[in-house]
Design a protein around this motif. Structure first.
Motif, PDB file in Angstrom:
ATOM      1  N   ARG A 205      32.668  38.969  35.310  1.00 50.62           N
ATOM      2  CA  ARG A 205      31.522  39.527  35.740  1.00 50.62           C
ATOM      3  C   ARG A 205      30.862  39.081  36.829  1.00 50.62           C
ATOM      4  O   ARG A 205      30.291  39.833  37.868  1.00 50.62           O
ATOM      5  CB  ARG A 205      30.920  40.150  34.372  1.00 50.62           C
ATOM      6  N   VAL A 206      30.429  37.818  36.799  1.00 46.85           N
ATOM      7  CA  VAL A 206      29.605  37.210  37.593  1.00 46.85           C
ATOM      8  C   VAL A 206      30.300  37.207  39.034  1.00 46.85           C
ATOM      9  O   VAL A 206      29.876  37.412  40.104  1.00 46.85           O
ATOM     10  CB  VAL A 206      29.163  35.826  37.380  1.00 46.85           C
ATOM     11  N   LEU A 207      31.578  36.753  38.934  1.00 50.24           N
ATOM     12  CA  LEU A 207      32.484  36.662  40.280  1.00 50.24           C
ATOM     13  C   LEU A 207      32.779  38.150  40.881  1.00 50.24           C
ATOM     14  O   LEU A 207      32.899  37.969  42.169  1.00 50.24           O
ATOM     15  CB  LEU A 207      33.701  35.926  40.167  1.00 50.24           C
ATOM     16  N   ALA A 208      32.532  39.220  40.042  1.00 53.87           N
ATOM     17  CA  ALA A 208      32.784  40.443  40.835  1.00 53.87           C
ATOM     18  C   ALA A 208      31.769  40.661  41.638  1.00 53.87           C
ATOM     19  O   ALA A 208      31.746  41.523  42.650  1.00 53.87           O
ATOM     20  CB  ALA A 208      32.803  41.596  39.405  1.00 53.87           C
ATOM     21  N   GLU A 209      30.725  39.727  41.565  1.00 57.25           N
ATOM     22  CA  GLU A 209      29.512  40.201  42.628  1.00 57.25           C
ATOM     23  C   GLU A 209      29.998  39.373  44.032  1.00 57.25           C
ATOM     24  O   GLU A 209      29.472  40.079  44.998  1.00 57.25           O
ATOM     25  CB  GLU A 209      28.216  39.150  42.197  1.00 57.25           C
ATOM     26  N   PHE A 210      31.098  38.888  44.045  1.00 52.86           N
ATOM     27  CA  PHE A 210      31.497  38.286  45.338  1.00 52.86           C
ATOM     28  C   PHE A 210      32.649  38.737  45.577  1.00 52.86           C
ATOM     29  O   PHE A 210      33.173  39.124  46.740  1.00 52.86           O
ATOM     30  CB  PHE A 210      31.680  36.759  45.173  1.00 52.86           C
ATOM     31  N   PHE A 211      33.797  39.408  44.627  1.00 54.42           N
ATOM     32  CA  PHE A 211      35.040  39.600  44.795  1.00 54.42           C
ATOM     33  C   PHE A 211      35.344  40.955  44.145  1.00 54.42           C
ATOM     34  O   PHE A 211      35.281  41.225  43.056  1.00 54.42           O
ATOM     35  CB  PHE A 211      35.933  38.662  44.455  1.00 54.42           C
ATOM     36  N   PRO A 212      35.642  42.029  44.889  1.00 57.06           N
ATOM     37  CA  PRO A 212      35.974  43.374  44.144  1.00 57.06           C
ATOM     38  C   PRO A 212      37.489  43.180  43.331  1.00 57.06           C
ATOM     39  O   PRO A 212      37.490  43.984  42.346  1.00 57.06           O
ATOM     40  CB  PRO A 212      36.347  44.170  45.331  1.00 57.06           C
ATOM     41  N   LYS A 213      38.173  42.258  43.470  1.00 59.51           N
ATOM     42  CA  LYS A 213      39.485  41.855  42.659  1.00 59.51           C
ATOM     43  C   LYS A 213      39.066  40.556  42.201  1.00 59.51           C
ATOM     44  O   LYS A 213      39.400  39.481  42.913  1.00 59.51           O
ATOM     45  CB  LYS A 213      40.635  42.007  43.586  1.00 59.51           C
ATOM     46  N   VAL A 214      38.872  40.209  40.925  1.00 59.32           N
ATOM     47  CA  VAL A 214      38.806  39.157  40.215  1.00 59.32           C
ATOM     48  C   VAL A 214      40.023  38.524  39.469  1.00 59.32           C
ATOM     49  O   VAL A 214      40.664  39.276  38.729  1.00 59.32           O
ATOM     50  CB  VAL A 214      37.520  39.324  39.313  1.00 59.32           C
ATOM     51  N   VAL A 215      40.202  37.042  39.740  1.00 59.75           N
ATOM     52  CA  VAL A 215      41.368  36.430  39.106  1.00 59.75           C
ATOM     53  C   VAL A 215      40.947  35.356  38.146  1.00 59.75           C
ATOM     54  O   VAL A 215      40.033  34.403  38.693  1.00 59.75           O
ATOM     55  CB  VAL A 215      42.487  36.230  40.022  1.00 59.75           C
ATOM     56  N   VAL A 216      41.116  35.107  36.997  1.00 55.18           N
ATOM     57  CA  VAL A 216      40.720  34.042  36.225  1.00 55.18           C
ATOM     58  C   VAL A 216      42.041  33.695  35.196  1.00 55.18           C
ATOM     59  O   VAL A 216      42.453  34.259  34.392  1.00 55.18           O
ATOM     60  CB  VAL A 216      39.567  34.256  35.424  1.00 55.18           C
ATOM     61  N   LYS A 217      42.635  32.558  35.774  1.00 53.07           N
ATOM     62  CA  LYS A 217      43.864  32.035  34.897  1.00 53.07           C
ATOM     63  C   LYS A 217      43.361  31.438  33.727  1.00 53.07           C
ATOM     64  O   LYS A 217      42.388  30.685  33.322  1.00 53.07           O
ATOM     65  CB  LYS A 217      44.617  30.928  35.800  1.00 53.07           C
ATOM     66  N   LEU A 218      43.874  32.100  32.340  1.00 57.75           N
ATOM     67  CA  LEU A 218      43.811  31.675  31.174  1.00 57.75           C
ATOM     68  C   LEU A 218      44.687  30.494  30.483  1.00 57.75           C
ATOM     69  O   LEU A 218      45.002  30.740  29.296  1.00 57.75           O
ATOM     70  CB  LEU A 218      43.574  32.935  30.271  1.00 57.75           C
ATOM     71  N   ASP A 219      45.355  29.820  31.419  1.00 60.36           N
ATOM     72  CA  ASP A 219      46.366  28.903  30.837  1.00 60.36           C
ATOM     73  C   ASP A 219      47.559  29.753  30.074  1.00 60.36           C
ATOM     74  O   ASP A 219      48.130  30.617  30.352  1.00 60.36           O
ATOM     75  CB  ASP A 219      45.597  27.961  29.991  1.00 60.36           C
ATOM     76  N   SER A 220      47.614  29.278  28.745  1.00 55.65           N
ATOM     77  CA  SER A 220      48.850  29.781  28.102  1.00 55.65           C
ATOM     78  C   SER A 220      48.635  31.193  27.592  1.00 55.65           C
ATOM     79  O   SER A 220      49.362  32.001  27.023  1.00 55.65           O
ATOM     80  CB  SER A 220      49.009  28.941  26.719  1.00 55.65           C
ATOM     81  N   ALA A 221      47.365  31.582  27.777  1.00 56.38           N
ATOM     82  CA  ALA A 221      47.150  33.192  27.447  1.00 56.38           C
ATOM     83  C   ALA A 221      47.220  34.167  28.542  1.00 56.38           C
ATOM     84  O   ALA A 221      47.096  35.386  28.302  1.00 56.38           O
ATOM     85  CB  ALA A 221      45.651  33.474  26.848  1.00 56.38           C
ATOM     86  N   GLY A 222      47.620  33.482  29.654  1.00 60.89           N
ATOM     87  CA  GLY A 222      47.945  34.711  30.831  1.00 60.89           C
ATOM     88  C   GLY A 222      46.756  34.452  31.848  1.00 60.89           C
ATOM     89  O   GLY A 222      46.326  33.519  32.191  1.00 60.89           O
ATOM     90  N   CYS A 223      46.412  35.765  32.497  1.00 59.15           N
ATOM     91  CA  CYS A 223      45.473  35.666  33.393  1.00 59.15           C
ATOM     92  C   CYS A 223      44.717  37.054  33.241  1.00 59.15           C
ATOM     93  O   CYS A 223      45.291  38.064  33.453  1.00 59.15           O
ATOM     94  CB  CYS A 223      46.348  35.719  34.701  1.00 59.15           C
ATOM     95  N   LEU A 224      43.403  36.602  33.477  1.00 62.03           N
ATOM     96  CA  LEU A 224      42.509  37.932  33.415  1.00 62.03           C
ATOM     97  C   LEU A 224      42.139  38.468  34.770  1.00 62.03           C
ATOM     98  O   LEU A 224      41.967  37.685  35.766  1.00 62.03           O
ATOM     99  CB  LEU A 224      41.035  37.322  32.633  1.00 62.03           C
ATOM    100  N   ILE A 225      41.935  39.703  34.810  1.00 60.21           N
ATOM    101  CA  ILE A 225      41.694  40.398  36.215  1.00 60.21           C
ATOM    102  C   ILE A 225      40.740  41.308  35.993  1.00 60.21           C
ATOM    103  O   ILE A 225      40.723  41.773  34.800  1.00 60.21           O
ATOM    104  CB  ILE A 225      43.031  41.073  36.939  1.00 60.21           C
ATOM    105  N   GLN A 226      40.021  41.574  37.095  1.00 63.35           N
ATOM    106  CA  GLN A 226      38.830  42.605  36.950  1.00 63.35           C
ATOM    107  C   GLN A 226      38.820  43.389  38.228  1.00 63.35           C
ATOM    108  O   GLN A 226      38.994  42.729  39.398  1.00 63.35           O
ATOM    109  CB  GLN A 226      37.562  41.740  36.665  1.00 63.35           C
ATOM    110  N   GLU A 227      38.888  44.545  38.247  1.00 57.19           N
ATOM    111  CA  GLU A 227      38.954  45.470  38.989  1.00 57.19           C
ATOM    112  C   GLU A 227      38.334  46.934  38.899  1.00 57.19           C
ATOM    113  O   GLU A 227      38.412  47.423  37.841  1.00 57.19           O
ATOM    114  CB  GLU A 227      40.344  45.689  39.571  1.00 57.19           C
ATOM    115  N   ARG A 228      37.260  47.117  39.737  1.00 57.56           N
ATOM    116  CA  ARG A 228      36.401  48.392  39.595  1.00 57.56           C
ATOM    117  C   ARG A 228      35.742  48.346  38.244  1.00 57.56           C
ATOM    118  O   ARG A 228      35.858  49.289  37.370  1.00 57.56           O
ATOM    119  CB  ARG A 228      37.383  49.648  40.014  1.00 57.56           C
ATOM    120  N   GLU A 230      36.729  47.063  35.442  1.00 60.96           N
ATOM    121  CA  GLU A 230      37.696  47.227  34.284  1.00 60.96           C
ATOM    122  C   GLU A 230      38.337  45.640  34.152  1.00 60.96           C
ATOM    123  O   GLU A 230      39.015  45.320  35.306  1.00 60.96           O
ATOM    124  CB  GLU A 230      38.758  48.299  34.282  1.00 60.96           C
ATOM    125  N   GLN A 231      38.321  45.170  33.084  1.00 59.69           N
ATOM    126  CA  GLN A 231      38.934  43.975  32.809  1.00 59.69           C
ATOM    127  C   GLN A 231      40.336  44.202  32.151  1.00 59.69           C
ATOM    128  O   GLN A 231      40.287  45.001  31.114  1.00 59.69           O
ATOM    129  CB  GLN A 231      38.216  42.797  32.062  1.00 59.69           C
TER     130      GLN A 231
END
Length: 310
Positions: A205-228, A230-231
């Motif tokens: 949510r903080v990174l969304a202040e810089f990027f409309p499309k956010v990516v956070v790698k979760l290691d063995s849990a996959g990858c979190l994305i946020q767009e518009r 929605e996570q």
């Protein structure tokens, strides 16, 4: 992409890994243990990412520093074997202008001892980097060259930032790069650290202040994305069996860049990254296990069901 900017560019120090595998534990000081396996390999970083991207059929250009030492010669042979001819940013540098790491793999984890030679960041180096990257569709950023990337962005290049871990990670320290980049691809520890938050979700949510499309790698849990606003989480590929995490983030970035290069939506870019990153961890070393373009496309179609639906 639209076809008029046909290559992906990226700069970074070349890493060489001396990998001791099959150790029962890390030896105590003053003691010696014998490993069951040993290999000398190209290590991680942007050069490894672009080698993997080149293996997927995307034209790439790599800018790095190479000398006359035996490790530089080994690296040049590895680049050529992968079909990549790097632009040498420091052709007259002495010493060993690379990063050298000894990786010790135990059943539970991995430990590194590293040396970083590097090379001087002169105006000539910056000019070489700019000239070799000019016209790129996408550029994987090296945080040492913000002025070059500012010019490339003005000329239409898409910029992708991966800071890696830094004990001093913070928004304020990296604000100029965050404001310059189009995408940032931290893992969850890096995302939480740079934002000063307590969870990947809060960090996104903080990174969304810089990027409309956010990516956070979760290691063995996959990858979190946020767009518009929605996570969602794109999970890992279930068929891959983990052996060694070395280079997983670099391999993920190769798949992610492949998706961006071909104009795919964010979730599909991340799925491609999960495939290439997942394949990487099935063998020891950064570049040992990798996807061909045919394999990536087949698995992307097979695992499309993993993409969260709105």
């Amino acid at each position: 992409m639209d076809g008029n900017k046909p290559f992906v560019s990226g700069a970074g120090n070349t890493n060489i890994d001396l990998i001791f595998s099959g150790l029962p534990r890390i030896p105590e000081e003053g003691r010696e243990l014998y490993a069951q396996g040993f290999s000398l390999q190209m290590g991680g970083g942007v050069p490894a990412t672009l080698i993997n991207l080149g293996r997927l059929g995307v034209p790439v250009r790599v800018q790095t520093g190479l000398g006359e030492d035996l490790f530089s010669r080994f690296a040049m042979d590895a680049f050529r074997e992968a079909g990549v001819t790097p632009c040498n940013l420091c052709p007259s540098a002495g010493g060993i202008p690379l990063n050298i790491s000894t990786a010790m793999l135990t059943p539970s984890d991995r430990t590194f001892v590293s040396y970083s030679g590097g090379f001087p960041l002169t105006d000539d180096v910056r000019q070489r980097l700019y000239e070799d990257s000019r016209g790129a569709a996408i550029c994987a950023m090296d945080p040492r060259f913000p002025e070059v990337y500012a010019q490339l962005r003005r000329e239409g290049t898409l910029l992708v930032l991966d800071t890696g871990w830094d004990d001093g990670l913070s928004i304020e320290k990296y604000r100029p790069l965050l404001e310059l980049a189009d995408f940032y691809v931290p893992n969850q520890a890096e995302a939480v650290k740079i934002t000063g938050t307590g969870s990947p979700e809060a960090a996104a949510r903080v990174l969304a202040e810089f990027f409309p499309k956010v990516v956070v790698k979760l290691d063995s849990a996959g990858c979190l994305i946020q767009e518009r606003g929605e996570q969602a989480v794109v999970p890992v590929i279930p068929e891959y069996v983990h052996r060694d995490s070395t280079g997983a983030g670099d391999a993920f970035l190769a798949g992610f860049l492949y998706g961006l290069y071909h104009g795919r939506p964010l979730a599909e870019c991340v799925l491609c990254g999960n495939i290439t990153g997942g394949k990487c961890v099935t063998a020891a070393g950064c570049l040992t296990a990798f996807c061909t373009e045919e394999e990536l496309l087949e698995k992307a179609e097979r695992y499309r069901r993993l993409i969260p639906r709105p």
